[in-house]
Design an enzyme around this catalytic site. Structure first.
Site, PDB file in Angstrom:
ATOM      1  N   LYS A 189       0.815  -1.216   0.000  1.00 38.12           N
ATOM      2  CA  LYS A 189       0.000   0.000   0.000  1.00 38.12           C
ATOM      3  C   LYS A 189       0.851   1.269   0.000  1.00 38.12           C
ATOM      4  O   LYS A 189       0.492   2.266  -0.626  1.00 38.12           O
ATOM      5  CB  LYS A 189      -0.951   0.000   1.198  1.00 38.12           C
ATOM      6  CG  LYS A 189      -2.066  -1.038   1.073  1.00 38.12           C
ATOM      7  CD  LYS A 189      -3.051  -0.937   2.218  1.00 38.12           C
ATOM      8  CE  LYS A 189      -4.186  -1.943   2.039  1.00 38.12           C
ATOM      9  NZ  LYS A 189      -5.182  -1.848   3.134  1.00 38.12           N
TER      10      LYS A 189
ATOM     11  N   LYS B 102      -7.765 -11.225  -7.274  1.00 34.13           N
ATOM     12  CA  LYS B 102      -8.844 -11.270  -6.306  1.00 34.13           C
ATOM     13  C   LYS B 102      -9.969 -10.320  -6.718  1.00 34.13           C
ATOM     14  O   LYS B 102      -9.721  -9.235  -7.241  1.00 34.13           O
ATOM     15  CB  LYS B 102      -8.309 -10.863  -4.934  1.00 34.13           C
ATOM     16  CG  LYS B 102      -9.267 -11.098  -3.773  1.00 34.13           C
ATOM     17  CD  LYS B 102      -8.590 -10.779  -2.447  1.00 34.13           C
ATOM     18  CE  LYS B 102      -9.549 -10.977  -1.281  1.00 34.13           C
ATOM     19  NZ  LYS B 102      -8.908 -10.646   0.009  1.00 34.13           N
TER      20      LYS B 102
ATOM     21  N   LYS C 197     -13.384  -4.207  -5.353  1.00 36.00           N
ATOM     22  CA  LYS C 197     -14.149  -3.036  -5.769  1.00 36.00           C
ATOM     23  C   LYS C 197     -13.271  -2.024  -6.492  1.00 36.00           C
ATOM     24  O   LYS C 197     -13.774  -1.146  -7.190  1.00 36.00           O
ATOM     25  CB  LYS C 197     -14.815  -2.373  -4.564  1.00 36.00           C
ATOM     26  CG  LYS C 197     -13.928  -1.459  -3.744  1.00 36.00           C
ATOM     27  CD  LYS C 197     -14.683  -0.825  -2.616  1.00 36.00           C
ATOM     28  CE  LYS C 197     -13.877   0.288  -1.963  1.00 36.00           C
ATOM     29  NZ  LYS C 197     -13.840   1.524  -2.726  1.00 36.00           N
TER      30      LYS C 197
END
Length: 338
Positions: free
Chosen positions: A118, A201, A204
């Site tokens: 991240k 995966k 959204k």
């Protein structure tokens, strides 16, 4: 140091990031609802403190938190059987997290795979919260003395860190106060993949809406997305070994198995030899029958925000009956006066 017998208790949390999808349902919500019937006290949490480790629009965060609560309930979580909370309403989470910030080591945090992913190359610009949030995650779990946590494969490292923090606290203070929480990984579709790329995966954040089934999708949209799901030209095998190196086929079979409460082998015994032109409509029909009532119930709940807020406020009261004594004893062990 004596061995302590901890009361079995389950904790799990999901970030209120909006746009709940089939991966959230099969990987978490459905499993939570199934586990609820086992008679073990369960706490399910909307982790809004974790959500703000990256920038959020305040109104979006409020809506997403309520939507997630609606998703829990619509998926079968009964607030009369389980405790439903949003994290920020139970201050002991953040208070214990500070103690754990002082127990955890910088090196432990720096090795976290999700931090590296991240923060990327611009780690200097990432928030301190993003770096330290595994200690908050440990506090989320251990403030309840939770013995078991349902997790996906991508969260196993954080649970290992939780165990390390508990062990170090116990060792440093010569107590047997925090349990070494066990992961619970089960079910056919604990990791649901994209309908457009079986190696990724379901998420959204994927720019293609066709890659995922949202819990708010209507029946026609669900059917259309499954009809257009990426597959390969071969027929379905009769045994699980035949799904090796066929990620899209494996993903669709996994989804069918999870929705129908069957094993992979049971599904393949039933559909082996079928072409996808036959299998995908059957999968779409199954998904619509399972997801339709969830969508309808979420819409009903979201139309009454005061009811959602009441449920969360009641959950916070129940949670604090557990967390307040555990935090008080933690402070006593550390030597804080009060």
């Amino acid at each position: 140091m004596s061995e302590t017998q901890f009361t079995p208790r389950v904790f799990s949390g999901i970030q209120p990031s909006g746009d709940l999808h089939l991966g959230n349902y099969l990987g978490a919500l459905k499993r939570f609802a199934d586990a609820q019937e086992k008679g073990v006290q369960s706490i399910y949490c909307m982790v809004d403190l974790h959500a703000i480790t990256v920038p959020q629009k305040p109104e979006d965060l409020k809506r997403s938190t309520r939507e997630l609560c609606a998703g829990f309930i619509a998926s079968g979580i009964d607030p009369e059987k389980s405790i439903l909370i949003n994290q920020s309403q139970v201050p002991e989470h953040a208070q214990l997290a500070w103690v754990f910030n002082c127990v955890a080591r910088m090196g432990w945090m720096g090795r976290m795979t999700q931090w590296k992913d991240k923060a990327g190359k611009n780690a200097e610009a990432a928030s301190l919260g993003l770096f330290a949030y595994p200690a908050l995650m440990a506090a989320d779990i251990l403030i309840y003395h939770a013995t078991h946590v349902p997790v996906g494969e991508d969260q196993k490292q954080h649970l290992e860190l939780t165990r390390d923090i508990a062990a170090k606290f116990n060792h440093d203070y010569g107590v047997d106060f925090f349990p070494l929480t066990e992961p619970v990984i089960e079910g056919a579709a604990t990791r649901v993949m994209s309908l457009r790329d079986g190696s990724k995966k379901m998420s959204k954040s994927d720019p293609s809406p066709a890659s995922r089934i949202n819990l708010t999708d209507d029946a026609d949209t669900i059917a259309k997305k499954f009809r257009k799901a990426k597959t390969d030209p071969d027929a379905l095998p009769s045994e699980a070994e035949g799904l090796k190196d066929r990620p899209e086929a494996r993903n669709l079979v996994n989804i069918y198995a999870a929705l129908s409460d069957q094993t992979i082998d049971q599904v393949l015994a039933e559909v082996g030899g079928q072409q996808f032109g036959t299998f995908k409509p059957a999968l779409a029909e199954l998904a619509v029958s399972k997801m339709g009532p969830i969508t309808t119930e979420m819409q009903r709940l979201m139309a009454d925000e005061t009811e959602i807020d009441r449920i969360l406020a009641r959950g916070a009261e129940q949670a604090r009956e557990i967390t307040a004594p555990i935090l008080k004893r933690t402070y006593e062990i550390v030597g804080m006066v009060g």
